[in-house]
Design a protein around this motif. Sequence first.
Motif, PDB file in Angstrom:
ATOM      1  N   TYR A   7       0.837  -1.209   0.000  1.00 43.25           N
ATOM      2  CA  TYR A   7       0.000   0.000   0.000  1.00 43.25           C
ATOM      3  C   TYR A   7       0.869   1.256   0.000  1.00 43.25           C
ATOM      4  O   TYR A   7       0.559   2.224  -0.700  1.00 43.25           O
ATOM      5  CB  TYR A   7      -0.932  -0.006   1.209  1.00 43.25           C
ATOM      6  CG  TYR A   7      -1.756   1.257   1.344  1.00 43.25           C
ATOM      7  CD1 TYR A   7      -2.694   1.604   0.369  1.00 43.25           C
ATOM      8  CD2 TYR A   7      -1.589   2.117   2.432  1.00 43.25           C
ATOM      9  CE1 TYR A   7      -3.449   2.772   0.476  1.00 43.25           C
ATOM     10  CE2 TYR A   7      -2.329   3.267   2.549  1.00 43.25           C
ATOM     11  CZ  TYR A   7      -3.258   3.598   1.572  1.00 43.25           C
ATOM     12  OH  TYR A   7      -4.003   4.751   1.681  1.00 43.25           O
ATOM     13  N   GLU A   8       1.966   1.237   0.757  1.00 44.15           N
ATOM     14  CA  GLU A   8       2.832   2.420   0.787  1.00 44.15           C
ATOM     15  C   GLU A   8       3.457   2.674  -0.577  1.00 44.15           C
ATOM     16  O   GLU A   8       3.628   3.826  -0.984  1.00 44.15           O
ATOM     17  CB  GLU A   8       3.918   2.264   1.858  1.00 44.15           C
ATOM     18  CG  GLU A   8       3.461   2.666   3.248  1.00 44.15           C
ATOM     19  CD  GLU A   8       2.837   4.062   3.302  1.00 44.15           C
ATOM     20  OE1 GLU A   8       3.442   5.020   2.763  1.00 44.15           O
ATOM     21  OE2 GLU A   8       1.732   4.198   3.849  1.00 44.15           O
ATOM     22  N   ASN A   9       3.819   1.598  -1.299  1.00 40.34           N
ATOM     23  CA  ASN A   9       4.341   1.772  -2.669  1.00 40.34           C
ATOM     24  C   ASN A   9       3.290   2.424  -3.557  1.00 40.34           C
ATOM     25  O   ASN A   9       3.585   3.333  -4.337  1.00 40.34           O
ATOM     26  CB  ASN A   9       4.736   0.414  -3.259  1.00 40.34           C
ATOM     27  CG  ASN A   9       6.033  -0.110  -2.676  1.00 40.34           C
ATOM     28  OD1 ASN A   9       6.781   0.630  -2.056  1.00 40.34           O
ATOM     29  ND2 ASN A   9       6.289  -1.401  -2.855  1.00 40.34           N
ATOM     30  N   PHE A  10       2.057   1.932  -3.443  1.00 41.07           N
ATOM     31  CA  PHE A  10       0.951   2.494  -4.227  1.00 41.07           C
ATOM     32  C   PHE A  10       0.743   3.964  -3.864  1.00 41.07           C
ATOM     33  O   PHE A  10       0.595   4.825  -4.733  1.00 41.07           O
ATOM     34  CB  PHE A  10      -0.328   1.690  -3.954  1.00 41.07           C
ATOM     35  CG  PHE A  10      -1.554   2.246  -4.617  1.00 41.07           C
ATOM     36  CD1 PHE A  10      -1.900   1.869  -5.906  1.00 41.07           C
ATOM     37  CD2 PHE A  10      -2.367   3.160  -3.954  1.00 41.07           C
ATOM     38  CE1 PHE A  10      -3.034   2.391  -6.525  1.00 41.07           C
ATOM     39  CE2 PHE A  10      -3.502   3.683  -4.568  1.00 41.07           C
ATOM     40  CZ  PHE A  10      -3.824   3.295  -5.849  1.00 41.07           C
ATOM     41  N   ARG A  11       0.738   4.234  -2.570  1.00 45.27           N
ATOM     42  CA  ARG A  11       0.452   5.580  -2.085  1.00 45.27           C
ATOM     43  C   ARG A  11       1.541   6.573  -2.503  1.00 45.27           C
ATOM     44  O   ARG A  11       1.260   7.690  -2.942  1.00 45.27           O
ATOM     45  CB  ARG A  11       0.333   5.518  -0.563  1.00 45.27           C
ATOM     46  CG  ARG A  11      -0.184   6.779   0.105  1.00 45.27           C
ATOM     47  CD  ARG A  11      -0.481   6.475   1.574  1.00 45.27           C
ATOM     48  NE  ARG A  11      -0.663   7.697   2.323  1.00 45.27           N
ATOM     49  CZ  ARG A  11       0.322   8.418   2.812  1.00 45.27           C
ATOM     50  NH1 ARG A  11       1.571   8.038   2.622  1.00 45.27           N
ATOM     51  NH2 ARG A  11       0.079   9.525   3.477  1.00 45.27           N
ATOM     52  N   SER A  12       2.801   6.156  -2.390  1.00 41.50           N
ATOM     53  CA  SER A  12       3.887   7.062  -2.775  1.00 41.50           C
ATOM     54  C   SER A  12       3.868   7.309  -4.282  1.00 41.50           C
ATOM     55  O   SER A  12       4.173   8.412  -4.744  1.00 41.50           O
ATOM     56  CB  SER A  12       5.240   6.506  -2.334  1.00 41.50           C
ATOM     57  OG  SER A  12       5.515   5.292  -2.985  1.00 41.50           O
ATOM     58  N   ASP A  13       3.469   6.292  -5.046  1.00 40.70           N
ATOM     59  CA  ASP A  13       3.335   6.463  -6.492  1.00 40.70           C
ATOM     60  C   ASP A  13       2.253   7.497  -6.804  1.00 40.70           C
ATOM     61  O   ASP A  13       2.406   8.335  -7.685  1.00 40.70           O
ATOM     62  CB  ASP A  13       2.986   5.114  -7.131  1.00 40.70           C
ATOM     63  CG  ASP A  13       2.954   5.191  -8.647  1.00 40.70           C
ATOM     64  OD1 ASP A  13       3.939   5.690  -9.232  1.00 40.70           O
ATOM     65  OD2 ASP A  13       1.958   4.759  -9.247  1.00 40.70           O
ATOM     66  N   ARG A  14       1.148   7.428  -6.025  1.00 44.96           N
ATOM     67  CA  ARG A  14       0.073   8.409  -6.194  1.00 44.96           C
ATOM     68  C   ARG A  14       0.552   9.812  -5.855  1.00 44.96           C
ATOM     69  O   ARG A  14       0.202  10.779  -6.509  1.00 44.96           O
ATOM     70  CB  ARG A  14      -1.109   8.067  -5.264  1.00 44.96           C
ATOM     71  CG  ARG A  14      -2.036   7.033  -5.819  1.00 44.96           C
ATOM     72  CD  ARG A  14      -2.886   7.649  -6.927  1.00 44.96           C
ATOM     73  NE  ARG A  14      -3.509   6.578  -7.681  1.00 44.96           N
ATOM     74  CZ  ARG A  14      -2.956   5.993  -8.717  1.00 44.96           C
ATOM     75  NH1 ARG A  14      -1.765   6.380  -9.148  1.00 44.96           N
ATOM     76  NH2 ARG A  14      -3.591   5.036  -9.353  1.00 44.96           N
ATOM     77  N   LEU A  15       1.347   9.937  -4.790  1.00 40.05           N
ATOM     78  CA  LEU A  15       1.855  11.254  -4.395  1.00 40.05           C
ATOM     79  C   LEU A  15       2.711  11.848  -5.496  1.00 40.05           C
ATOM     80  O   LEU A  15       2.616  13.040  -5.800  1.00 40.05           O
ATOM     81  CB  LEU A  15       2.695  11.133  -3.119  1.00 40.05           C
ATOM     82  CG  LEU A  15       1.937  10.843  -1.819  1.00 40.05           C
ATOM     83  CD1 LEU A  15       2.914  10.575  -0.692  1.00 40.05           C
ATOM     84  CD2 LEU A  15       1.034  12.011  -1.458  1.00 40.05           C
ATOM     85  N   LYS A  16       3.523  10.999  -6.123  1.00 37.80           N
ATOM     86  CA  LYS A  16       4.380  11.483  -7.209  1.00 37.80           C
ATOM     87  C   LYS A  16       3.545  11.978  -8.377  1.00 37.80           C
ATOM     88  O   LYS A  16       3.890  12.928  -9.059  1.00 37.80           O
ATOM     89  CB  LYS A  16       5.302  10.355  -7.692  1.00 37.80           C
ATOM     90  CG  LYS A  16       6.453  10.055  -6.758  1.00 37.80           C
ATOM     91  CD  LYS A  16       7.264   8.883  -7.306  1.00 37.80           C
ATOM     92  CE  LYS A  16       8.107   8.285  -6.191  1.00 37.80           C
ATOM     93  NZ  LYS A  16       8.519   6.919  -6.502  1.00 37.80           N
TER      94      LYS A  16
END
Length: 338
Positions: A289-298
């Motif tokens: 989820y953190e990988n997904f979330r950081s990708d969204r932030l980018k």
Amino acid sequence: SSASLLFLSRASLPTQRHQVHRKSVKKGFEFTLMVVGESGLGKSTLINSLFLTDLYPERVIPGAAEKIERTVQIEASTVEIEERGVKLRLTVVDTPGYGDAINSQDCFSTIISYIDDQFERYLHDESGLNRRHIVDNRVHCCFYFISPLGHGLKPLDVQFMKAIHNKVNVVPVIAKADTLTLRERERLKRRILDEIDEHGIKIYHLPDAESDEDEDFKEQTRILKASIPFAVVGSNQQIEAKGKKVRGRLYPWGVVEVENPEHNDFLKLRTMLITHMQDLQEVTQDLHYENFRSDRLKRGGRLSSHGYVLPLSPAYVPVCFQLLPLTDSRAQAVHLDG
């Protein structure tokens, strides 16, 4: 549907001190298990065996002609289980149609979209006002079923596991293990593990037992790690064997007992799922989820299916950005001047 089901016969819901914090026990668990594999590998039977219930009472098995035209479907079934005061809301996500069509590449997108959509929904809810009562529908574990009849992984197996291994905890399962002799089973396990390593596929690795755990738990963890990929047999039939009723499969030469660890890894798979349920949730939260979330932030959020830009976590969203319905196909977050 609420069900007074006995979740396990020899292992119980995770109440052990090394697995569960008191807070988690009090509020209960939400766990989503996805099952993926070609038709005819006994996925539904195994799931019904695992949870002692019939999750698919009205399923119709399609014929060969229908399968050629078939696309992958997503079917989610939820049961609520309680044992020893511990509540579990279990969702099983099945993927009928996977691998049936002539062009199997298309079957990836439906499943990956479903996994991403659950992340998206969680991110949206986490960013909202009512963060205390978020329903967690993220996929915490995927049992990937491998045919016992091949000589290892098929190209489809490799491609699919590589497509999802950064999004979900993958647990490889050899289906219908009673079609193999013990020697064939061990050979196939070694071959699959070699190919997983060779292709750089990331499967779920059980964490090592803590040094202060009791010896029984350390031994159990060692046995579970050595059993991957789990070679399983499922059955919902009660058969008489040696004067007692067991769930198993009756053959002219004898009975294969589902819950006999000398016959297959069914009990080990179930024990792994229960004793590591919280770890599977934590790896989902902290890694996938953190990988997904950081990708969204980018990427600064994305358009939801309702035509709104999904917000990021409030701490990261400037006040000058606001949710607005957008019609433009290239819709981006709208900057409000002043």
